[in-house]
Design a protein around this motif. Structure first.
Motif, short mmCIF file in Angstrom:
data_model
loop_
_atom_site.label_atom_id
_atom_site.label_comp_id
_atom_site.label_asym_id
_atom_site.label_seq_id
_atom_site.Cartn_x
_atom_site.Cartn_y
_atom_site.Cartn_z
N PRO A 121 -31.66 -19.95 1.27
CA PRO A 121 -30.88 -21.82 0.61
C PRO A 121 -31.14 -22.54 -0.45
O PRO A 121 -31.78 -21.88 -1.60
N THR A 122 -29.71 -23.16 -0.61
CA THR A 122 -29.53 -23.70 -1.50
C THR A 122 -29.54 -25.21 -1.14
O THR A 122 -29.12 -25.36 -0.65
N ALA A 123 -29.30 -25.48 -2.10
CA ALA A 123 -29.74 -27.08 -2.41
C ALA A 123 -28.37 -27.70 -3.49
O ALA A 123 -28.78 -27.16 -4.30
N TRP A 124 -27.29 -29.18 -2.43
CA TRP A 124 -26.97 -29.50 -3.95
C TRP A 124 -26.98 -31.29 -2.81
O TRP A 124 -26.82 -31.41 -2.39
N THR A 125 -26.15 -32.05 -4.46
CA THR A 125 -26.23 -33.32 -4.11
C THR A 125 -24.59 -32.99 -3.72
O THR A 125 -23.43 -33.26 -4.54
N THR A 126 -23.62 -34.21 -1.94
CA THR A 126 -23.21 -33.91 -1.85
C THR A 126 -21.89 -34.73 -2.29
O THR A 126 -20.66 -34.28 -2.58
N ASP A 127 -22.13 -35.69 -3.03
CA ASP A 127 -21.52 -36.60 -3.32
C ASP A 127 -21.79 -36.37 -5.05
O ASP A 127 -20.74 -37.76 -5.64
N THR A 128 -21.77 -35.61 -5.73
CA THR A 128 -21.51 -35.09 -7.31
C THR A 128 -20.54 -34.13 -6.98
O THR A 128 -20.16 -33.63 -8.07
N LEU A 129 -20.71 -33.44 -6.57
CA LEU A 129 -19.65 -32.23 -6.74
C LEU A 129 -18.45 -32.08 -5.24
O LEU A 129 -18.71 -32.73 -3.91
N THR A 130 -17.63 -31.09 -5.79
CA THR A 130 -16.23 -31.36 -4.75
C THR A 130 -15.92 -29.34 -4.51
O THR A 130 -16.59 -28.46 -5.88
N GLY A 131 -15.73 -29.36 -3.53
CA GLY A 131 -15.54 -27.59 -3.17
C GLY A 131 -16.84 -27.08 -3.57
O GLY A 131 -16.94 -25.48 -2.85
N PHE A 132 -18.16 -27.32 -3.40
CA PHE A 132 -19.47 -26.42 -3.56
C PHE A 132 -19.80 -25.81 -2.20
O PHE A 132 -19.45 -26.03 -1.36
N GLU A 133 -19.82 -24.30 -2.20
CA GLU A 133 -20.36 -23.73 -0.82
C GLU A 133 -21.48 -22.99 -0.65
O GLU A 133 -21.62 -22.15 -2.54
N PRO A 134 -23.37 -23.01 -0.86
CA PRO A 134 -23.67 -22.13 -1.08
C PRO A 134 -23.48 -20.18 -0.56
O PRO A 134 -22.28 -20.08 -0.07
N LEU A 135 -24.00 -19.65 -1.26
CA LEU A 135 -23.54 -18.26 -1.14
C LEU A 135 -24.57 -17.17 -0.66
O LEU A 135 -25.86 -17.32 -0.65
N PRO A 136 -23.98 -16.23 -0.16
CA PRO A 136 -24.88 -15.05 0.92
C PRO A 136 -25.13 -14.25 -0.62
O PRO A 136 -25.82 -13.27 -0.18
N THR A 137 -25.78 -14.37 -1.85
CA THR A 137 -26.18 -13.70 -2.48
C THR A 137 -27.01 -14.79 -3.29
O THR A 137 -26.34 -15.46 -3.60
N THR A 138 -28.18 -13.70 -4.53
CA THR A 138 -29.14 -14.16 -5.40
C THR A 138 -27.46 -15.53 -6.27
O THR A 138 -26.41 -14.67 -6.37
N GLY A 139 -27.89 -16.44 -7.07
CA GLY A 139 -27.54 -17.28 -7.94
C GLY A 139 -25.87 -18.10 -7.49
O GLY A 139 -26.45 -19.15 -6.17
N LEU A 140 -25.78 -18.87 -7.85
CA LEU A 140 -25.01 -19.85 -7.11
C LEU A 140 -23.63 -19.96 -8.47
O LEU A 140 -22.86 -19.15 -9.04
N SER A 141 -22.24 -20.01 -7.58
CA SER A 141 -20.82 -20.25 -7.76
C SER A 141 -20.64 -21.71 -8.34
O SER A 141 -20.36 -22.41 -7.41
N PHE A 142 -19.62 -21.62 -9.49
CA PHE A 142 -19.04 -23.65 -9.41
C PHE A 142 -17.59 -22.76 -10.18
O PHE A 142 -16.65 -23.61 -10.44
N VAL A 143 -17.60 -21.48 -9.15
CA VAL A 143 -15.72 -21.48 -9.37
C VAL A 143 -15.07 -22.01 -7.95
O VAL A 143 -15.52 -22.40 -7.27
N ASP A 144 -14.20 -23.12 -9.29
CA ASP A 144 -13.13 -24.01 -7.79
C ASP A 144 -14.30 -24.76 -7.68
O ASP A 144 -13.92 -26.02 -6.25
N VAL A 145 -14.59 -25.56 -7.95
CA VAL A 145 -16.16 -25.99 -7.88
C VAL A 145 -16.23 -27.32 -8.88
O VAL A 145 -16.04 -27.29 -9.84
N GLY A 146 -15.67 -28.71 -8.62
CA GLY A 146 -15.77 -29.99 -9.55
C GLY A 146 -15.99 -31.01 -9.41
O GLY A 146 -17.14 -30.69 -8.62
N ARG A 147 -17.19 -31.93 -10.84
CA ARG A 147 -17.62 -33.37 -10.55
C ARG A 147 -17.06 -34.17 -9.29
O ARG A 147 -15.77 -34.54 -10.14
N ALA A 148 -17.85 -35.11 -8.88
CA ALA A 148 -16.79 -36.05 -7.71
C ALA A 148 -17.05 -37.02 -8.51
O ALA A 148 -17.82 -36.95 -9.32
#
Length: 518
Positions: A491-518
């Motif tokens: 389970p991953t949680a994020w604030t949808t109106d602050t990030l663009t392009g974010f996706e939860p991962l099927p592995t441990t950790g978070l990725s912000f590759v291709d992710v920006g601030r809204a």
């Protein structure tokens, strides 16, 4: 996977990780100028820095996740889909013949010190992984490599010991590092990494935070979309939840299952099926567990559905094969461990075992601790007495590596390195784990497993590979020397109106590759 002890590496990380210079987080996500990227992404990570950042040896979940942003391979895996894609290479490696491949470097690629990425750096990066003296974690994933040489400043040629059809994607396990910097001081590099990725390392403190910022000269396919990132290392799950709900961070990993329903509105939570498993591992050198019927009995005695429903609130699937049913290489095992107390008792009786008693070691990961009493309860119903020993992962694996353990229940997830069945099977059933940990070395089953995996590795036909992997699945399920109980959802949680392009991962950790601030 989250701790150095997983491979016996003992890299020390101290507050000295903090690099001199570089900006600190502004902490408020304020917009900043710079090449199309703006703002600061702040995130809550579950684990402290248990290893350094050298991509050749790091096994820590947090530094490994950071390295996805700091380093590039010739080929990388898409963080969300785990599908291979070109990174430093201009395309996927070109096959010259069955045992020869070539890759061409992206023109103008530079490391974070401004120096050009050359074919010599690529050769150096692979050779240090292949050098046995370096005890590289990644070496076990590229046993097919014979030689790596520079054809010219931007072309690298790979010669293989034998044909390996998965070569183009498998080389993603090797990240490219600057020969000049690593060769001069590998320990300093481990504490202050220098790569060619979209973000450059600024500073890190073991139980506090990691700071990265956009690398302005990056010219690859996935440029930074934020000016800066601050990863807060928050082992307390309630602190992570509070940080997201208060707006201090924009995303958190490892949401406690009990808190998932509390995220509403702009705060979104998603639970993604992963390979990540809870496994039982037996000390096969212990006469109590030398007979596979005893190991099988302990699996049949487990009420796995109750473990999932009660401790994980439904966020897992019982293991019906080595990989989850959603995996492209899934094969249902010939032996599937359903809850069958009568069968467990019969297996123990057939093995001549009465009044079985032992110590079950578990790691202190939150969800594992929640499961522990339910495992004990299941076994007690079958007349099996298990004493629980719960401690931090490094302490438990220290006992394992000394051979002073009975049974271990722990999480594991090598899919962060790659998602093909060959890699996933080799992690637990070829080399280090069976030979150094659960004492399977001399068994005929282990010899057969190695032979099947080697045959699959050299098979050119995809269907033949899958057939051989299926045979390995059947074998390791029947033997149950080390075998999964369940595959959990992350389970991953994020604030949808602050990030663009974010996706939860099927592995441990978070990725912000291709992710920006809204």
């Amino acid at each position: 996977m989250r701790y150095t002890s997983a491979i016996g590496v003992t890299t020390a990380i101290t507050a000295g990780l903090t690099a001199c210079g570089g900006p600190a987080s502004n902490g408020d996500g304020a917009q900043e100028s710079g090449g199309g990227a703006s703002g600061t992404i702040e995130a809550g990570l579950s684990y402290p820095l248990s290893t350094g950042f050298d991509p050749m040896i790091t096994s820590g979940a947090t530094p490994y996740a950071a390295n996805m942003h700091i380093f590039e391979g010739l080929v990388d895996l898409d963080p969300a889909t785990l599908v291979a894609r070109p990174a430093l290479a201009t395309g996927m490696p070109k096959k010259i013949n069955a045992t020869t491949y070539r890759a061409t470097l992206r023109e103008g690629a530079t490391f974070h010190d401004g120096s050009a990425v050359t074919a010599d750096d690529v050769v150096f990066s692979f050779e240090r992984v292949l050098d046995a003296k370096n005890a590289s974690l990644m070496a076990q994933f590229v046993p097919f490599l014979d030689t790596v040489k520079a054809v010219d400043t931007s072309t690298v040629e790979f010669r293989l010991k034998y044909a390996f059809a998965l070569f183009p994607s498998r080389i993603s396990v090797v990240r490219i590092v600057p020969k000049k910097i690593v060769g001069a001081d590998a320990k300093a590099f481990d504490a202050k990494p220098v790569g060619s990725g979209p973000y450059r390392f600024v500073s890190a403190v073991r139980e506090d935070k990691i700071v990265m910022e956009k690398y302005e000269k990056y010219n690859g396919p996935h440029p930074a979309k934020a000016q800066k990132m601050v990863w807060h290392l928050m082992s307390d799950p309630s602190a992570r939840v509070s940080a997201l709900q208060s707006g201090r961070v924009q995303a958190i990993e490892d949401v406690p299952y009990i808190d998932m329903k509390g995220f509403t509105g702009k705060n979104k939570v998603e639970s993604v099926q992963s390979f990540g498993l809870l496994f039982l591992m037996f000390n096969c050198k212990d006469k109590r567990f030398a007979d596979k019927r005893v190991r099988q009995a302990l699996h049949y005695a487990l009420d796995t559905e109750k473990l999932i429903k009660t401790a994980l609130l439904g966020n897992a699937e019982p293991a019906t094969g080595y990989v989850p049913a959603t995996h492209p290489d899934y094969s249902k095992a010939a032996t599937v461990y359903t809850h069958d107390v009568a069968k467990a008792k019969k297996l123990l009786a057939d093995a001549g075992v009465k009044d079985l008693s032992f110590t079950l070691m578990l790691t202190d990961t939150g969800w594992v601790k929640d499961i522990a009493p339910l495992i004990k309860e299941s076994w007690a119903a079958a007349g099996i007495d298990a004493k629980l020993d719960i401690a931090q992962s490094p302490a438990q694996y220290a006992k394992v590596d000394k051979g002073t353990f009975d049974v271990l229940a722990a999480p594991g997830d090598p899919s962060v390195f790659g998602n093909d069945a060959d890699l996933l099977l080799r992690w637990f059933y070829y080399g280090f784990w069976p030979e150094k940990r659960y004492g399977w070395t001399g068994s005929s089953a282990y010899k057969k497993t190695r032979s099947l995996l080697d045959r699959a590795a050299s098979a050119a036909d995809e269907n033949k590979r899958k057939e051989l992997w299926s045979q390995v699945t059947d074998l390791v399920a029947e033997e149950a020397a080390l075998y999964p109980v369940l595959h959990r959802k992350l389970p991953t949680a994020w604030t949808t109106d602050t990030l663009t392009g974010f996706e939860p991962l099927p592995t441990t950790g978070l990725s912000f590759v291709d992710v920006g601030r809204a």
